[in-house]
Design a protein around this motif. Structure first.
Motif, PDB file in Angstrom:
ATOM      1  N   ALA A   1     -35.915 -21.938   7.335  1.00  0.00           N
ATOM      2  CA  ALA A   1     -35.769 -23.347   7.722  1.00  0.00           C
ATOM      3  C   ALA A   1     -36.910 -23.705   8.667  1.00  0.00           C
ATOM      4  O   ALA A   1     -37.326 -22.887   9.496  1.00  0.00           O
ATOM      5  N   THR A   2     -37.419 -24.914   8.544  1.00  0.00           N
ATOM      6  CA  THR A   2     -38.492 -25.351   9.438  1.00  0.00           C
ATOM      7  C   THR A   2     -37.906 -25.741  10.788  1.00  0.00           C
ATOM      8  O   THR A   2     -36.705 -26.018  10.927  1.00  0.00           O
TER       9      THR A   2
ATOM     10  N   VAL B   1     -30.369 -19.823   7.718  1.00  0.00           N
ATOM     11  CA  VAL B   1     -30.218 -21.273   7.495  1.00  0.00           C
ATOM     12  C   VAL B   1     -30.893 -21.657   6.179  1.00  0.00           C
ATOM     13  O   VAL B   1     -30.374 -22.473   5.402  1.00  0.00           O
ATOM     14  N   GLY B   2     -32.038 -21.023   5.921  1.00  0.00           N
ATOM     15  CA  GLY B   2     -32.784 -21.330   4.694  1.00  0.00           C
ATOM     16  C   GLY B   2     -32.015 -20.983   3.423  1.00  0.00           C
ATOM     17  O   GLY B   2     -32.190 -21.638   2.392  1.00  0.00           O
ATOM     18  N   THR B   3     -31.141 -19.964   3.476  1.00  0.00           N
ATOM     19  CA  THR B   3     -30.343 -19.660   2.270  1.00  0.00           C
ATOM     20  C   THR B   3     -29.441 -20.842   1.938  1.00  0.00           C
ATOM     21  O   THR B   3     -29.297 -21.218   0.773  1.00  0.00           O
ATOM     22  N   THR B   4     -28.869 -21.423   2.974  1.00  0.00           N
ATOM     23  CA  THR B   4     -27.966 -22.563   2.768  1.00  0.00           C
ATOM     24  C   THR B   4     -28.760 -23.785   2.286  1.00  0.00           C
ATOM     25  O   THR B   4     -28.321 -24.514   1.389  1.00  0.00           O
TER      26      THR B   4
ATOM     27  N   VAL C   1     -24.389 -27.689   9.317  1.00  0.00           N
ATOM     28  CA  VAL C   1     -24.740 -29.016   9.844  1.00  0.00           C
ATOM     29  C   VAL C   1     -26.148 -29.395   9.388  1.00  0.00           C
ATOM     30  O   VAL C   1     -26.395 -30.532   8.961  1.00  0.00           O
ATOM     31  N   ILE C   2     -27.072 -28.438   9.464  1.00  0.00           N
ATOM     32  CA  ILE C   2     -28.462 -28.713   9.082  1.00  0.00           C
ATOM     33  C   ILE C   2     -28.544 -29.101   7.598  1.00  0.00           C
ATOM     34  O   ILE C   2     -29.189 -30.094   7.234  1.00  0.00           O
ATOM     35  N   ALA C   3     -27.864 -28.350   6.741  1.00  0.00           N
ATOM     36  CA  ALA C   3     -27.915 -28.640   5.305  1.00  0.00           C
ATOM     37  C   ALA C   3     -27.244 -29.977   4.992  1.00  0.00           C
ATOM     38  O   ALA C   3     -27.730 -30.753   4.155  1.00  0.00           O
ATOM     39  N   MET C   4     -26.147 -30.265   5.668  1.00  0.00           N
ATOM     40  CA  MET C   4     -25.463 -31.538   5.385  1.00  0.00           C
ATOM     41  C   MET C   4     -26.241 -32.714   5.969  1.00  0.00           C
ATOM     42  O   MET C   4     -26.178 -33.816   5.420  1.00  0.00           O
TER      43      MET C   4
END
Ligand SMILES: [Zn+2]
Length: 394
Positions: free
Chosen positions: A62-63, A115-118, A159-162
């Protein structure tokens, strides 16, 4: 064998890298990332990666901008500095350096990759390349808050993905079946009517994080869009599903989301060392089947993992979940070649290799009567019916 079905089987993207199984949070920490390797071994030996409708996708990190969509930049900088070896005297203020959330070199990178997997699971579903995206390394960060780590969570992948989905104009239904309240995810969208969060968990009266009561219903424009289903300790499969059936399908159908996002923690398992709900792997998988039916109606389903501290339960339950997503029927027996649990020198007390995917259900618990459990849960459902349902015309 494949289930007979008129529909073409759904396309499932499984997002994973072994890199996420190769570290420890601390020598005594109950969250052992090696659980993911055992899970992956069992999926592989069960032939799930040979199915034509299952593809394996590689995650990305994730960035910083993506992480800061959910977290205070000051907190993100502290995690980065600690990860690079700096000593941060004020880290306690950010929930870091505690037994639950120890610091370690490289923690920024592994968390950003997690996080990047999600994120990749979500991207593959939103682009239409997959009907279902499953990122089992994700979800375990569901307690992480905007400015602090909590409950093993550092950066809140859900939360980040949503956030990315909402920014794309989509409405998301989040269902969290982890044994613990999904407090960080609830907080991340507490005032939003674009994300409906439903968390089914052991009541905060008895379990970390001590929140997740029915009265937490959201704020401002998000009032009514946070739903909590706190259950009594020792609730078993049948009564857990009474609660699920009473709340989840009707609310999701009334909300009409564009995406279903589920957190599939398996620390509800009766052998889990941290919690007190008493589900079996087959009780868990029945929930995955029901979520899958809702996901098929909606057309887009993103699933992440979550808690799970009994390594046999984690490997079996998430293998059963992937098979369910792929519409594939597993045999009753775990493949005899699955020996990595027994060979794992990091496991002191639970090295027995399971022989069946399904569990022999546990006996009723001596601490609570079935009556007490059912009365507690019935009260929870009554409260939800009066506080939440009218807002959805139910
Ligand atoms: Zn949990």
């Amino acid at each position: 064998m494949r289930n007979s079905d008129q529909q073409p089987p759904p396309k499932v993207a499984f997002v994973y890298t072994d890199e996420l199984s190769r570290y420890r949070l601390s020598p005594e920490h109950p969250l052992r990332p090696v659980r993911l390797r055992h899970m992956h071994d069992l999926m592989h030996l069960s032939g799930l990666f040979d199915l034509s409708n299952v593809s394996v996708a590689v995650p990305r990190r994730a960035t910083r901008a993506e992480i800061e969509s959910a977290h205070d930049p000051e907190y993100v900088s502290i995690v980065e500095a600690i990860s690079n070896g700096a000593i941060a005297p004020g880290m306690g203020e950010f929930g870091l350096g505690t037994p639950d959330n120890p610091t370690r070199p490289g923690m920024y990178d592994t968390t950003a990759l997690c996080v990047g997997t999600t994120l990749v699971a979500g991207e593959l579903v939103l682009s239409g390349e997959a009907d279902i995206g499953f990122a089992p390394a994700g979800g375990v960060h569901h307690h992480a808050m905007r400015r602090n780590a909590s409950g093993f969570g550092v950066f809140n992948d859900a939360v980040i993905a949503m956030n990315a989905m909402v920014n794309a104009g989509l409405r998301v239904a989040y269902v969290d079946i982890d044994c613990h309240h999904g407090d960080g995810v609830q907080a991340g969208h507490y005032d939003s009517d674009r994300v409906l969060t439903i968390s089914i968990h052991e009541s905060g009266q008895w379990l970390f994080p001590g929140t997740g009561f029915v009265q937490e219903i959201g704020s401002g424009g998000g009032t009514g869009y946070s739903v909590n289903v706190p259950l009594a300790p020792y609730t078993q499969d049948a009564d857990w599903h009474v609660a699920f059936d009473a709340v989840v399908p009707d609310l999701i159908r009334a909300f009409k989301p564009d995406v279903l996002f589920t957190q599939l923690g398996i620390d509800t398992h009766f052998q889990d060392p941290l919690t007190h709900l008493s589900l079996t792997t087959q009780g868990f998988n029945l929930a995955v089947q029901k979520l899958g039916r809702l996901g098929a109606e909606i057309g887009k389903w993103v699933a992440v993992g979550g808690g799970g501290y009994d390594l046999s339960a984690v490997a079996r339950a998430w293998t059963m979940a992937l098979a369910t997503m792929a519409n594939y029927e597993l045999p009753d027996d775990v493949p005899g070649t699955f020996t990595s649990l027994a060979d794992d020198s990091t496991i002191e007390s639970e090295g027995d290799v399971p022989t069946k995917f399904a569990d022999t259900p546990p006996p009723p618990d001596e601490h609570s009567s079935l009556d007490e459990i059912q009365q507690h849960n019935a009260h929870t459902l009554d409260e939800i019916r009066s506080l939440i349902f009218p807002k959805f015309g139910l």
